[in-house]
Structures are given as structure tokens and as C-alpha cells.
Design an enzyme around this catalytic site. Structure first.
Site: not given
Ligand code: BGC
Length: 393
Positions: A115, A120-121, A127, A168, A346
Site C-alpha cells: 500500500y 495513492r487514494d 490516505s 482501492d 480510517d
Molecule cells: C491508512 C494506512 C493504514 C491502514 C490500516 C489506511 O487507511 O492509510 O496508513 O496502515 O489504513 O489501518
């Protein structure tokens, strides 16, 4: 991490859907890496010590519930490699898992989440990652992120390793190209994920591509879009056999059976996550992708009737732990797993926080108040997940 809410903007609306004690050992083959099909079968599950530490931090807040809280520590969660710095976790956790495997005389499976994609996102803010198109993100993803992870995987050839690839991301390419950041990142997402698969594919590593969830991609048109994207990316990566399967419901709340989708999105033919697994399998077969297994995230889908909007994805109030992680719970499903560590936020509810997304804020009816930034520990939310656990903890 988000779950598709901005899909609203699109004509083809993709409704937002956007060690302590361990579980008892199961019987299975002798130790070793090879898992002919489903890597979870016959294996013990590695429990992330960082998750255990966070759960332990919650005990002083609710000391009378210490025994119940500790029961949650026994279950495996996704280990999110969400930054270049966190790639160092791979060796730490695989060394620990190997020691457990040797002492138990049984394979131990470890699950990481890949991830750190550039941009990203792309359809939410909570995120956003460290890599961007303007800071050399595409080549840094290869050299500073994927290559480092691959070297550590290669150094642990006698273990079963599961990787969930970029939650995602490709779903955003399927339904959220109306969002400028997603449109600008489309080619990068496709090529980077193909590189991730090529770089991380090894005999002892089972790769699962993220496939969003029923409330996001359940509609036939969306399933077809994602299936074609998967086909194209897998072709670039070296073929459909480079992956073991797909992960669904990561960080989301869809029920396994029944639940909120029929009420909130009656036009969605996938009213729940297991229906989505069935129908997505059929759509994938139509484009030549067959024989795949699924991981379904059950960390937070124990309770339904909790959303007022199908697009709610951030710290949804009233959620509860779902099915406990287990191998082969049903047809096509390799495992249920707590991919999103229950109790991790989140996104922040404070509008002045970096990465604030309105879906997480006080104006959003379904978002729990008082949340820290994405990935940070949210003790009151963890306690709520335990209270609402279905089955009970
Ligand atoms: C966050 C990450 C985190 C993951 C698990 C994601 O939404 O951006 O930093 O490691 O959730 O909690």
C-alpha cells in the site's frame, strides 16, 4: 483508504460504495512453504505484534473488560506496508513467523498489504501517500519500495506469504476517472501494479489483487470494467496465473449475507459480499480469468443496519467485528481475515487535521466522532467493534 464515494460523480455511477494466545492449530501438511492452492489451509496464522501492542494500550481505558479485549489479540490482522520506512517490517515479521513455524512444526502464514502506490487514494484525501508523480514516485515505488520488499521475501523461501495488492487502486480506475487525481494517475496505477505483481511474484508468495467490494463494483457494468482492467494489468504483469486471487471488502463494512446494500442500493445485483464473490468470479471468467480464490475482510462487517448512506466508508458508527479469520470458509473463499486492523482509524474527524476528508467529519452522519488520522489507533472505536462483534467475541 476510502471506498469509492466519489463514484457519485460519474455517469456510470458506482455508488459509493466505496502473541499472545493464538487460535488453535489446525491439522495440515508438514512445515514448508508450498501451498498447492489455498495458502491458508493447514497453516497457523501469524499475529502482528504491533496490533497486539495497540490492543494492550486499550486495557487501561477499560480495565474491567481486559479479558474480552485480550481475546481480540489472538487474531491475525493485515500488516500494512504503507510507507517505504515500513518495508523493514517484512523481515522482522517473517523472522518471527519462521521461529513460530519451526517450534510448532506447522506452516505459519503471514499476510501483508502492499500500500504505497504513487498518487495513492486518488478519490479521497485521508490516505494520500508519500509517493507522487512529481517526486519521482513511479521509479521510487519500484526501487525503494517493491525491490526492498522482494529482497526480504526472497530471503524467506520456506514460508507461506500472502500479499494483498493496493486496496482501492484499480477500482478507482474503473469508476472514478471523473476525479482529476485518478484520471492523472491512471497509467501510473496500471503500470505500477503490473510491476508490483512481476516483482513480488514468487513460488512461496500468494498475491491477491484488491477488488473493492459489493457496494462499489457490484453492478454488472462495474464488474465488467474491473474485470477488463484486471485482465489488462495481468497481461502486462506476465499472465493471469501470476496471482492466486482477489481480496474484497478491505476496510469496508459489507455483510457476508444480507445487510445494508439491498436497502441502500436496490439496483445492485450484489446485495452482499458473498454474492459479489460469486458474480465477480463469473464476470472474471468471461474475460479469461478463472480458478481464483478470494480473501474477504471481515474485520468490521459483523453488524448491518448501520449506514444511512451506502458511500460511508470512514469509521462507520455501530460497526462490529465480523467472522473470525479462518481458512476455506466457503466456496471460492480462501480465507476470512481481519485485513483492516480493527481499531485503526480510517481518517481524522478534525477538519484542521492533515488529510481531512469530509466523509470522516462531524457533518457526515455515519462517521464516528473523535477519530485520529488514518492508520492511527482509535480506542473508543475498537471498544465499539468489540461490543458489536457478531458472532460475539
Ligand atoms: C491508512 C494506512 C493504514 C491502514 C490500516 C489506511 O487507511 O492509510 O496508513 O496502515 O489504513 O489501518
Amino acid at each position: 483508504m476510502r471506498a469509492g464515494f466519489l463514484a457519485l460523480a460519474l455517469a456510470a455511477w458506482a455508488p459509493a460504495c466505496s502473541g499472545a494466545t493464538r487460535p488453535p492449530p489446525v491439522s495440515g501438511p508438514p512445515p514448508g512453504a508450498s501451498a498447492p492452492d489455498n495458502p491458508f489451509v493447514g497453516a497457523r496464522f501469524y499475529v502482528d505484534p504491533d496490533y497486539v501492542a495497540k490492543v494492550e494500550l486499550t486495557i487501561p481505558i477499560a480495565p474491567s473488560r481486559a479479558a474480552q479485549i485480550r481475546r481480540a489479540e489472538a487474531y491475525p490482522t493485515g500488516i500494512w506496508l504503507d510507507s517505504i520506512a515500513n518495508t523493514a517490517l517484512v523481515s522482522r515479521d517473517l523472522d518471527a513467523a519462521l521461529a513460530q513455524q519451526k517450534s510448532a512444526g506447522q506452516p505459519v502464514v503471514t499476510l501483508f498489504v502492499i500500500y504505497d502506490l504513487p498518487e495513492r487514494d486518488c478519490s479521497a484525501k485521508a490516505s494520500s501517500g508519500e509517493l507522487t508523480l512529481t517526486n519521482g514516485g513511479e521509479s521510487r515505488y519500484q526501487t525503494e519500495y517493491l525491490d526492498r520488499i522482494a529482497a526480504q521475501l526472497r530471503a524467506h523461501p520456506a514460508q507461506r506469504i500472502v500479499l494483498i495488492v493496493e486496496p482501492d487502486s484499480l477500482a478507482n480506475i474503473a469508476t472514478n476517472l471523473g476525479v482529476a487525481k485518478c484520471a492523472g494517475a491512471e497509467a501510473t496505477y496500471r503500470h505500477s501494479i503490473a510491476r508490483a505483481i512481476r516483482t513480488l511474484s514468487m513460488p512461496h508468495v500468494s498475491l491477491y489483487l484488491d477488488a473493492a467490494h459489493a457496494g462499489w463494483l457490484g453492478w454488472q457494468g462495474n464488474r465488467l470494467k474491473i474485470a477488463k482492467i484486471f485482465r489488462d494489468v495481468l497481461t502486462e504483469a506476465g499472465g493471469v496465473d501470476t496471482i492466486r486471487g482477489f481480496a474484497t471488502n478491505v476496510s469496508n463494512y459489507d455483510s457476508l449475507r444480507g445487510g445494508d446494500i439491498a436497502r441502500l442500493e436496490p439496483s445492485d445485483p450484489c446485495a452482499d459480499e458473498l454474492t459479489y464473490v460469486e458474480k465477480l468470479s463469473a464476470t472474471l471468467a468471461d474475460v479469461g480469468i478463472t480458478g481464483k480464490g478470494f480473501i474477504v475482510d471481515t474485520a468490521r462487517n459483523g453488524r448491518s443496519g448501520i449506514k444511512t448512506k451506502s458511500g460511508s466508508w470512514c469509521n462507520v458508527k455501530g460497526a462490529g467485528l465480523g467472522e473470525r479469520p479462518q481458512a476455506s470458509p466457503g466456496p471460492r473463499v480462501d480465507a476470512y481475515w481481519w485485513v483492516k486492523p480493527p481499531g485503526d482509524s480510517d481518517g481524522a474527524s478534525d477538519p484542521t487535521a492533515a488529510g481531512y476528508d469530509e466523509t470522516c467529519g462531524a457533518g457526515w452522519p455515519d462517521a464516528a466522532p473523535g477519530a485520529p488520522s488514518a492508520g492511527r489507533w482509535f480506542p473508543s472505536y475498537f471498544l465499539q467493534l468489540i461490543d458489536n462483534a457478531t458472532p460475539p467475541l
